[in-house]
Design an enzyme around this catalytic site. Sequence first.
Site, PDB file in Angstrom:
ATOM      1  NE  ARG A  78      38.791  29.501  31.033  1.00  0.00           N
ATOM      2  CZ  ARG A  78      37.796  29.986  31.745  1.00  0.00           C
ATOM      3  NH1 ARG A  78      36.601  30.111  31.214  1.00  0.00           N
ATOM      4  NH2 ARG A  78      37.969  30.382  32.990  1.00  0.00           N
ATOM      5  CE  LYS A  81      44.525  34.818  40.092  1.00  0.00           C
ATOM      6  NZ  LYS A  81      43.336  34.747  39.251  1.00  0.00           N
TER       7      LYS A  81
HETATM    8  P1  ADP Z   1      40.149  33.388  39.801  1.00  0.00           P
HETATM    9  O1  ADP Z   1      41.248  33.412  38.792  1.00  0.00           O
HETATM   10  O2  ADP Z   1      40.397  32.399  40.888  1.00  0.00           O
HETATM   11  O3  ADP Z   1      38.790  33.313  39.200  1.00  0.00           O
HETATM   12  P2  ADP Z   1      39.907  36.269  40.084  1.00  0.00           P
HETATM   13  O4  ADP Z   1      41.117  37.091  40.203  1.00  0.00           O
HETATM   14  O5  ADP Z   1      39.203  36.238  38.765  1.00  0.00           O
HETATM   15  O6  ADP Z   1      40.260  34.779  40.551  1.00  0.00           O
HETATM   16  O7  ADP Z   1      38.871  36.683  41.190  1.00  0.00           O
HETATM   17  C1  ADP Z   1      37.691  35.950  41.460  1.00  0.00           C
HETATM   18  C2  ADP Z   1      36.718  36.774  42.261  1.00  0.00           C
HETATM   19  O8  ADP Z   1      37.321  37.225  43.488  1.00  0.00           O
HETATM   20  C3  ADP Z   1      36.276  38.055  41.588  1.00  0.00           C
HETATM   21  O9  ADP Z   1      35.190  37.835  40.710  1.00  0.00           O
HETATM   22  C4  ADP Z   1      35.881  38.912  42.761  1.00  0.00           C
HETATM   23  O10 ADP Z   1      34.611  38.563  43.243  1.00  0.00           O
HETATM   24  C5  ADP Z   1      36.890  38.538  43.807  1.00  0.00           C
HETATM   25  N1  ADP Z   1      38.048  39.454  43.781  1.00  0.00           N
HETATM   26  C6  ADP Z   1      39.183  39.287  43.081  1.00  0.00           C
HETATM   27  N2  ADP Z   1      40.025  40.336  43.257  1.00  0.00           N
HETATM   28  C7  ADP Z   1      39.414  41.184  44.090  1.00  0.00           C
HETATM   29  C8  ADP Z   1      39.789  42.447  44.683  1.00  0.00           C
HETATM   30  N3  ADP Z   1      40.947  43.035  44.449  1.00  0.00           N
HETATM   31  N4  ADP Z   1      38.913  43.045  45.519  1.00  0.00           N
HETATM   32  C9  ADP Z   1      37.716  42.442  45.792  1.00  0.00           C
HETATM   33  N5  ADP Z   1      37.332  41.268  45.288  1.00  0.00           N
HETATM   34  C10 ADP Z   1      38.161  40.631  44.442  1.00  0.00           C
END
Ligand code: ADP
Length: 642
Positions: A296, A116
Amino acid sequence: MFSKILIANRGEIACRIMRTCDRLGVRTVAVFSDADAGAQHVAMAGEAVRIGPPAPAESYLRGDAIIEAALSTGAEAIHPGYGFLSENPDFVEAVEAAGLVFIGPSAKAIRAMGLKDAAKEVMEKAGVPVVPDYRGADQDAERLEEAAEVVGYPVLIKAVAGGGGKGMRLVERAEDFAEALEACRSEAAKAFGNDRVLVEKFIEQPRHIEVQVFGDGARAVHLYERDCSLQRRHQKVIEEAPAPGMTEEVREAMTGAAVRAAEAIGYAGAGTVEFIVDGSGPLRPDGFWFMEMNTRLQVEHPVTEAVTGVDLVEWQLRVASGEVMPDVPPLTGHAVEARLYAEDVPAGFLPATGRLDHLAFPDAIRADSGVRTGDEISPHYDPMIAKVIAHGETRAQALARLERGLSETQVVGTVTNLGFLRRLVRHEDFAAARLDTGLIDRHLETLAVENVPCSRSRSLAIVGAAMQGGMPDFAGFALWAPLERRIDLIWRDEEIEGRLAVLGRDRFEVRIEDARHEIERRQERWFVDGQQVPATVLMVDPWVTVLWGASYGFRIPDPLARGGAEAALGTVEAPMPGLVKAVYVEAGAEVAEGDRLAVLEAMKMEHVLKAGRAGRVAEVLAKAGDQVTAGAPLVRLEDEEQ
Ligand code: ADP
């Protein structure tokens, strides 16, 4: 186009990829673990190769065995699906080193997006807005805590290697930081073998909107956006396209950023750029930030297919085999997808396992599933049963079709989240598109409640159970109609004691405690107390499932276990259809508890039926040689003296 490909996956996505292959005339090779030898994806494939024991690490994650399977079957390319090896750059390199095509992006592009922090770095350089954060190399706890102060509370601590909602901690106050960091690090080390974290601003009332991109390695296009704000534990539950409230201006800004992101890494194939969006008001061109890119096909790709008419797997195959990228069609209508899981919602969304004794979806709706009637939900893998996808001209129409599709979805043999999904689809905030990622949690109490069947549903189940027990022969049944027959059912842990009397052909009276209902079945329809009701009663031994507003699964107790209670009542009934071999008593005889009364031959076994209590035999209702139905009374004892 390829002539044969191997699908390095299982379940619904393997089946979904094969459907496109079949349509395009591409031959398919499946791989399977021992747990999946009889699985649908194996049955659908042209060829199938066993790759190991059930544990993913010993089968679906074994790149070497999978490449070997591709080589030995003459497949030219490998489609990874999602999950498992789909975002593993080492696997991509191994596939290419073996002279095969990986249907997806290059190892380099996957690596650029794999962590990330590095991904955000790349995106920032490409001019894509990212969530404010600290992503420094200095991972000292104090340094991270200082950084949280600068970023500003509330913050999210995120494992840089995290995925699937794991390795994330929300911290609202400085005093909780140290503990949350510790928890996040240890979870990340365990799950991802990497305990590096970044500290990110937590966007309040956020929406999750993602852009479907597609690249050919040089140029990228987008296929609009999806809104995946309905989440539980950071995992998507319902997804839709387009995003409600999307304007042309915001779409241009978001999709433009996503295409820049894909082009910045020379992306090839289908990918998704995920943004966190300020959901506190209308969407704004400056109110979204890059979160991560999934390199993907996504689980929720069908909603994009529904609004564009594109088959994304076909695009993947075409581009990977060297054809030019097709043109993007305009967006039409609205689509919604719900993820149907085998899980016990009232028990806290516990994953459930078990045999799917019956599974059917209405024809009018797209259902992507990797299991069929008779299949087991294995504890080794994700318990998703299917994705149910509806399309409509408007959002309201799509939601109505999804709700109808879910209401007509029939699952017997395991608990599911169907009731939860239906309540969610009907929820007033969702219907009004007042979305944010906290919606489900805020309303969990009303969404995750258990639907308790009313006495009318229970009465239908009692009649269903009677029919299941081989009672279609109502003429014979009617001979002893004045006798009330007892039928027990189990709903979850509750025992239901029903009493059923036959009133006429396909007409019954059911008593359960103080409730009394007349149930009639006429021309495939059910009538309760004279009123036709929109109920469906599915009889799949040992279940009676009543679909009426919700799906209620009643279990018929084990027929042999049933004997005791019946006998205590004073009437010994045939526990199952069979042949009476012998009757040992006559009317007037005194019997003691446990005395043998009769022998029934059924299912190639002899069952001795014993007296459940002492008493005098009032009536003997069967003789040796009689063929009897389940529940037929054989011997009745005189009522006990009060
Ligand atoms: P993963 O890789 O585990 O799927 P993500 O970074 O895609 O993690 O985040 C998953 C979910 O977490 C997002 O869809 C959102 O709902 C929440 N989320 C992630 N980052 C933030 C943030 N900075 N602020 C609020 N919610 C967040």
